[in-house]
Design an enzyme around this catalytic site. Structure first.
Site, PDB file in Angstrom:
ATOM      1  CB  VAL A  92      -0.947   0.003   1.223  1.00 46.37           C
ATOM      2  CG1 VAL A  92      -0.180   0.274   2.520  1.00 46.37           C
ATOM      3  CG2 VAL A  92      -2.078   1.006   1.056  1.00 46.37           C
ATOM      4  CE1 TYR A  93       3.412   1.421   4.544  1.00 47.58           C
ATOM      5  CE2 TYR A  93       5.639   0.645   4.166  1.00 47.58           C
ATOM      6  CZ  TYR A  93       4.568   0.825   5.013  1.00 47.58           C
ATOM      7  OH  TYR A  93       4.648   0.408   6.314  1.00 47.58           O
ATOM      8  CB  SER A  94       3.942   5.619  -2.560  1.00 42.53           C
ATOM      9  OG  SER A  94       4.370   6.473  -1.533  1.00 42.53           O
TER      10      SER A  94
END
Length: 326
Positions: free
Chosen positions: A60-62
């Site tokens: 989900v990061y960036s």
């Protein structure tokens, strides 16, 4: 750099883990403060050259761009076999049904998506980002077991949850002969010590590696109480974590400054040294947006706090609401 086993496994990890949420395209996802690839790569290279072999990211990061940036950096600056690569699953990756969670469908689909973005055929540690109350833990654990047996992950880990939930997961895995969690990534720092009550003793008893996130309390332990940063002003999750702003928190920040001043070292080294001296802790996950963040983290390994200094840092703490499971 120092290296230790991850819990009771034979896997050797650096005592500093590099948190890669900082690295991602600012126009993708919800973190506008992240560093784009051209600014991320020098820091990733510095970390690897310092001997940090443990890198942690998440799907989900960036919006996946963190995994893409980390994957390319590993290929360019190291050998894949020299890196312990960790990522996570659970958070929403697309709108609508089945776009998030820990169902069998989500796990088997997201591991392939992560491997594609990372440019590798396996991760060393595949972690559930949070507990999924909408999916039976048996379904989640069997799917994770199948991921390991398919060779797509070497080990599995968990992140912030209640100790009873983690204990239940370990029990269910053993009952069914499935792959067990070997690590817990949770919220531990001088401003939030609630994990010391149940989770840390459970992990120590069961031989679980502990890799705390936000060891510097989103930077609050490294600067004066009233000082803010661009990230702090736009970090909504950080506001949730530390919104209470207790007077005891301010006094802890002041104690860190006092100890650091007497030692003649940056405050980050003191806050990390306190965490590293906890017997249950394997490797704090440190985010780095500047070169000195990495050098301070490495230097903290050599800073040994006295019992009096630890007492000075811990004395102002009062019980806090448990946060970080969101």
């Amino acid at each position: 750099m120092d290296y230790v086993k991850l819990g009771s496994t034979g896997l050797e990890v650096s005592r500093i883990c590099l948190g890669c949420m900082t690295y991602g395209e600012p126009d993708r996802g919800n973190h506008t403060w992240t560093l784009p690839e051209e600014e991320s790569r020098p820091l990733l290279r510095q970390a690897i050259e310092l001997g940090i072999n443990f890198l942690d990211t998440a799907n989900v990061y960036s919006d996946g761009s963190s995994e893409e940036i980390v994957g390319r950096a590993i290929r360019d600056f190291s050998r894949r076999e020299d890196i312990v690569l960790a990522t996570k699953v659970n958070s929403r990756m697309r709108p609508g049904p089945n776009g998030a969670g820990l169902s069998r469908r989500a796990i088997l689909g997201e591991i392939d998506n992560s491997l594609r973005r990372l440019g590798t055929d396996y991760v060393d540690l595949y972690q559930i980002h949070r507990w999924d109350p909408a999916t039976p833990i048996e379904e989640t654990l069997e799917a994770l077991h199948d991921v390991v047996k398919a060779g797509k992950a070497r080990y599995i880990g968990a992140s912030s949850m209640y100790a009873w939930q983690f204990s239940k997961a370990l029990y269910v895995s053993r009952l069914n002969g499935w792959t067990e969690f070997v690590s817990m990534q949770n919220h531990v720092n001088l401003l939030h010590r609630e994990e010391e009550r149940e989770m840390l003793p459970l992990c120590e008893d069961q031989g679980i590696g502990v890799i705390p996130w936000s060891p510097l309390a989103r930077g609050r332990l490294t600067r004066d109480w009233n000082e803010t940063t661009e990230r702090q002003q736009s970090d909504r999750f950080g506001e949730v974590l530390y919104e209470h702003g207790l007077d005891s928190d301010r006094r802890i920040v002041e104690a860190v400054a006092a100890v650091a001043g007497k030692r003649g070292v940056p405050r980050a080294q003191v806050a990390l040294a306190w965490l590293l001296q906890k017997s249950a802790i394997t490797a704090p996950i440190v985010g780095a947006s500047k070169p000195q963040h990495l050098t301070d983290a490495a230097a903290a390994l050599a800073l040994w706090l006295t019992a009096d200094e630890i007492a000075e840092l811990e004395a102002p703490y009062v019980p806090h609401p448990v946060v970080g499971f969101q």
